[in-house]
Each structure stands twice: as structure tokens, then as C-alpha cells.
Design an enzyme around this catalytic site. Structure first.
Site, short mmCIF file in Angstrom:
data_model
loop_
_atom_site.label_atom_id
_atom_site.label_comp_id
_atom_site.label_asym_id
_atom_site.label_seq_id
_atom_site.Cartn_x
_atom_site.Cartn_y
_atom_site.Cartn_z
N CYS A 76 1.06 -1.03 -0.08
CA CYS A 76 0.04 -0.11 0.08
C CYS A 76 0.82 1.20 0.00
O CYS A 76 1.74 1.60 0.71
CB CYS A 76 -0.77 0.03 1.26
SG CYS A 76 -1.88 1.52 1.49
N CYS A 79 0.62 2.84 3.67
CA CYS A 79 1.13 2.47 4.88
C CYS A 79 1.79 1.32 4.67
O CYS A 79 2.56 0.72 5.64
CB CYS A 79 -0.17 2.17 5.66
SG CYS A 79 -1.12 0.72 5.08
N CYS A 124 -7.28 -1.08 1.46
CA CYS A 124 -6.00 -1.51 2.30
C CYS A 124 -6.74 -1.81 3.84
O CYS A 124 -7.57 -1.05 4.22
CB CYS A 124 -4.89 -0.45 2.54
SG CYS A 124 -3.69 -0.92 3.68
N CYS A 127 -4.94 0.85 6.42
CA CYS A 127 -5.46 2.37 6.43
C CYS A 127 -6.56 2.77 5.80
O CYS A 127 -6.83 3.85 5.63
CB CYS A 127 -4.12 3.03 5.88
SG CYS A 127 -3.75 3.01 4.00
N CYS A 148 -8.47 -5.72 -10.01
CA CYS A 148 -8.32 -4.44 -10.91
C CYS A 148 -7.88 -3.23 -10.04
O CYS A 148 -8.65 -2.81 -9.42
CB CYS A 148 -9.53 -4.27 -11.69
SG CYS A 148 -9.16 -3.20 -12.94
#
Length: 160
Positions: A76, A79, A124, A127, A148
Site C-alpha cells: 500500500c 502505509c 487496504c 489504512c 483490478c
């Protein structure tokens, strides 16, 4: 007659904006990492902020990760939580980096109705950053899923 027509127009306008079509809100308090909007804006570029924090979508075929074939892990951008392994990446032809599975427990799912029908949105799990959507048109020989993902929401860490 004009009053009836006006009433009909008002009814149609308000019925098209039903709560069933609104996006299922994700609360930042459900995530381990929470920041103010100002903190996110200071950390992310405008495009990253638009995608990760405002559920935007980058242009198709704009991400260099779409054609990245190196071994490694995609984390991510907000984070650094590991989200997808390169061994599960494939070329879907959609214009966005695509994976047939996520790293279990690190991706959260919700439903959005932004286009007028239900889609499974991915975030995510640490976060809450918006990643993209998952569809059931992926490789049948593996999971059948196509995650996707907006490349701008990811950072790539190569294996050494």
C-alpha cells in the site's frame, strides 16, 4: 396539469438518489492507521490522494506497474502493508495491474454503487486506502478473480 408534472419530476429526481445507491461508507476508525486529511495530503501526491482517499480511478494503461514483470510484492502506498504478490499478477488487458488473489487479511472489501450497480471495492485493511475493485472474470485455472488495482495506490518492493 403543471402541478402534476412538477410533482412527477420531483418524485423521479429523488427516487434516483436513494440510499441503496449510495456508497457504503467506510469509517476511518475501523483501521489501525488513521490520519487527518491534512496528514494524508502532506504524505501523498495529488493523484495518490485522489485514488487512495477519495476512491478515484487512475487512467487505464497509465501505471508502469501494468507491465511490471519483476518478482516482488506490491504494498500500500499509504502505509506499506503488503497487498499482492507478483506471482499472482497477470495481464488482464484491462489497463490496470491485475491479480488473481490478495494477501489474505491485508485487503478489506466493501460495496459501492457509484456506477448504479453493486461492485466489490477493495481497500487496504490497515489504512482504508482505496485500491480498486474485484471482479469474477479472472483466470479460471486459478481463482477466477480479477483484482483490478490502481497502480498509483501501490508501491513495488522487488525480491533481491
Amino acid at each position: 396539469m403543471n402541478k402534476i408534472l412538477l410533482l412527477l419530476v420531483i418524485t423521479i429526481v429523488f427516487s434516483c438518489n436513494s440510499s441503496a445507491q449510495k456508497k457504503q461508507e467506510k469509517s476511518d476508525e475501523n483501521f489501525k492507521i488513521t490520519k487527518t486529511e491534512a496528514e494524508w495530503k502532506a504524505q501523498l501526491t495529488d493523484k495518490e490522494y485522489y485514488v487512495l482517499r477519495k476512491s478515484g480511478t487512475e487512467a487505464a494503461f497509465s501505471s508502469p506497474f501494468n507491465k511490471n514483470y519483476q518478482a516482488g510484492v506490491y504494498v500500500c502506498k499509504g502505509c506499506d502493508t503488503p497487498l499482492f504478490k507478483s506471482e499472482h499478477k497477470y495481464d488482464s488487458g484491462s489497463g490496470w495491474p491485475s491479480f488473481d488473489r490478495e494477501i489474505e487479511g491485508n485487503v478489506a472489501f466493501s460495496t459501492d454503487y457509484d456506477l448504479g450497480y453493486a461492485r466489490t471495492e477493495e481497500h487496504c485493511a490497515t489504512c482504508g486506502g482505496h485500491l480498486g475493485h474485484v471482479f469474477n472474470d479472472g483466470p479460471r485455472e486459478t481463482t477466477g478473480k480479477r483484482h483490478c488495482i490502481n497502480g498509483v495506490a501501490l508501491k513495488f518492493i522487488p525480491n533481491y
